[in-house]
Scaffold this active site. Sequence first.
Site, PDB file in Angstrom:
ATOM      1  N   SER A  82      51.417  37.773  45.463  1.00 20.72           N
ATOM      2  CA  SER A  82      52.668  38.504  45.261  1.00 20.72           C
ATOM      3  C   SER A  82      53.551  38.568  46.501  1.00 20.72           C
ATOM      4  CB  SER A  82      52.366  39.925  44.776  1.00 20.72           C
ATOM      5  OG  SER A  82      51.464  40.568  45.652  1.00 20.72           O
TER       6      SER A  82
ATOM      7  N   HIS B 288      52.084  37.807  38.393  1.00 27.20           N
ATOM      8  CA  HIS B 288      53.371  37.175  38.709  1.00 27.20           C
ATOM      9  C   HIS B 288      53.541  35.811  38.049  1.00 27.20           C
ATOM     10  CE1 HIS B 288      55.219  39.995  41.485  1.00 27.20           C
ATOM     11  NE2 HIS B 288      53.989  40.284  41.869  1.00 27.20           N
TER      12      HIS B 288
ATOM     13  N   LYS C  22      56.578  42.746  34.598  1.00 27.92           N
ATOM     14  CA  LYS C  22      57.401  41.919  35.487  1.00 27.92           C
ATOM     15  C   LYS C  22      58.277  41.010  34.614  1.00 27.92           C
ATOM     16  CE  LYS C  22      53.822  42.465  38.968  1.00 27.92           C
ATOM     17  NZ  LYS C  22      54.403  43.595  39.689  1.00 27.92           N
TER      18      LYS C  22
HETATM   19  C1  LIG Z   1      49.361  40.424  41.860  1.00 27.35           C
HETATM   20  C2  LIG Z   1      49.621  41.705  41.144  1.00 27.35           C
HETATM   21  N1  LIG Z   1      48.695  42.176  40.295  1.00 27.35           N
HETATM   22  C3  LIG Z   1      48.876  43.319  39.619  1.00 27.35           C
HETATM   23  C4  LIG Z   1      50.027  44.059  39.783  1.00 27.35           C
HETATM   24  C5  LIG Z   1      50.179  45.344  39.023  1.00 27.35           C
HETATM   25  O1  LIG Z   1      50.999  45.153  37.913  1.00 27.35           O
HETATM   26  P1  LIG Z   1      51.805  46.381  37.274  1.00 27.35           P
HETATM   27  O2  LIG Z   1      53.071  46.513  38.050  1.00 27.35           O
HETATM   28  O3  LIG Z   1      51.981  45.976  35.860  1.00 27.35           O
HETATM   29  O4  LIG Z   1      50.924  47.583  37.444  1.00 27.35           O
HETATM   30  C6  LIG Z   1      51.024  43.617  40.619  1.00 27.35           C
HETATM   31  C7  LIG Z   1      52.283  44.402  40.776  1.00 27.35           C
HETATM   32  O5  LIG Z   1      52.648  44.872  41.791  1.00 27.35           O
HETATM   33  C8  LIG Z   1      50.819  42.411  41.334  1.00 27.35           C
HETATM   34  O6  LIG Z   1      51.739  41.965  42.192  1.00 27.35           O
END
Ligand SMILES: Cc1ncc(COP(=O)(O)O)c(C=O)c1O
Length: 394
Positions: free
Chosen positions: A182, A210, A241
Site C-alpha cells: 500500500s 489495493h 477502496k
Molecule cells: C494492504 C491493505 N490491507 C488492508 C487494508 C484495510 O482495508 P479497509 O480500509 O477496508 O479496512 C488496507 C487499507 O488501508 C490496506 O492498505
Amino acid sequence: MRPDPLAYLTAELNALKEQGLYRKLRILEDEQKAQTTFDHRSVVNLSSNNYLGLTTHPRLRERALEATRQYGVGTGSVRTIAGTMDIHMELERRLADFKKTEAVVVFQSGFAANAGTVSAVLSKDDVVVSDELNHASIIDGCRLSRAAIKVFPHKDIDAARKILQTLPASQRKLLITDGVFSMDGDLGPLPQLCALAEEFGCIMMVDDAHASGVFGRNGRGTIDHFDVHGRVDIQVGTLSKAIGVLGGYVAGTRALIDFLYHRARPFLFSTSHPPAVAAACIAAIDVLLENPKLIDRLWDNTRFFQAGLKSLGFNTGASEGPITPVIVGDGALAMKLSDRLFDAGVFAQGIAFPTVAIGKARVRTIVTATHTRDELQFALDAFASVGRALGIVQ
Ligand SMILES: Cc1ncc(COP(=O)(O)O)c(C=O)c1O
C-alpha cells in the site's frame, strides 16, 4: 485537581510537533472525487483509494438508496444472531462468483477481514512467515493469533525459503503477503510464493486490498493477474477502496468460510453492514463486469502521471500500479512537500515513520479513472514548481 494520568500523551504529541510530524486531519467538504474541496480549498485529489470513482457512481448511489428504503438504515445485530439479511448473502454469492471461489464471507472492513481471519485460523503452536511490508491489519492478526511471527525482507523469496527450511515439517505454517503493497504500489511475487507454499506445505494467504478492482480481469485482483487461481488458500479483498463503499471479504473454500462464520471474532462480535452498504457493493460488481473500460482509464492515467513524475526527476520507487510514492527520505521534508502542494491546489498526503521506515518518507499519490488529463497535468506542474523550490528536483 488530580494529576492527568494521560499527560504522557501530550508529551508524545509535542515531540511529534517538534519533529514536524504532527498532522491535522484534512476535512472533506464535498464528495470524494478527483477534484474536490478539503479545508475550504478546491484541490486535485491524489489521496483517496477511490480508484474507479465508484464512491459517487449513480448506480451505486441509487441501489444504496433503494436498499435503505426497503430495509432501513441498520441491521441491529451481529451476523451470527439476527444481523444477516438476504442482501448480505447475495453479496457473498456475487463475490464468490466474481472471484471464482467456492464461497466468500464479508467483514465490516478489510482490516477486520485480515485481523479476524489470521487470528482465527492460527493458534499459539503455529507460525506465520510474513513480508516485512505487509499491512498493519495482517500484523495485528498475527499478534492476536499468538503464533510465532517470522518476517522476511520485502519480496525476498530466498530469505523466506531459509526461514521455512528451519521449521519442522509437522508445524502449521501460514505464508502471507500483500498483493499490492500500500505504500509503494509494487506487487507481491505471487507465483514464487505459491511455489514455496506448495513446497513447504504452507497455507498461502494474499491480502488483495489495493488490487481489488484494479488488477486482473475486471479487477479480480493479483491472483487473476498472475493466474495463480487455486494456489492461494485465503484471498482477502476490500470493498472500501476501488469498490467505493466499505468492507472486506475473504474468498476461499466452503469449509474456510464456514469456519470463519464460527470463529472469526469481528464476524461474531461486531454488527453487520447496513443494507445500503451491501446493495452498493453488489452494484459495484455489476459495474466492474459491465464497464471494464473504467479500469482501462485508470491504467491510462497511471501511465501518464507516473511518466510525468519520472521525467521531472522524482524518485517514484518500485511502483507497478496507480499507487505512486514520491520518496524524499526525510519525514519533515515529506510533510513540507505535501503542505506546499496543498497550497498550490494538489492534495497528496505526506507519509512518514512509523507508517514507512525512517529515511523512506514520501508523499503518496494515487490517480483514479476519473481524473482528467488537465487535472493530472495541473498536479504535475505543481509537483515541478514545489519540488524545485524545496530542492527535491532540479
Ligand atoms: C494492504 C491493505 N490491507 C488492508 C487494508 C484495510 O482495508 P479497509 O480500509 O477496508 O479496512 C488496507 C487499507 O488501508 C490496506 O492498505
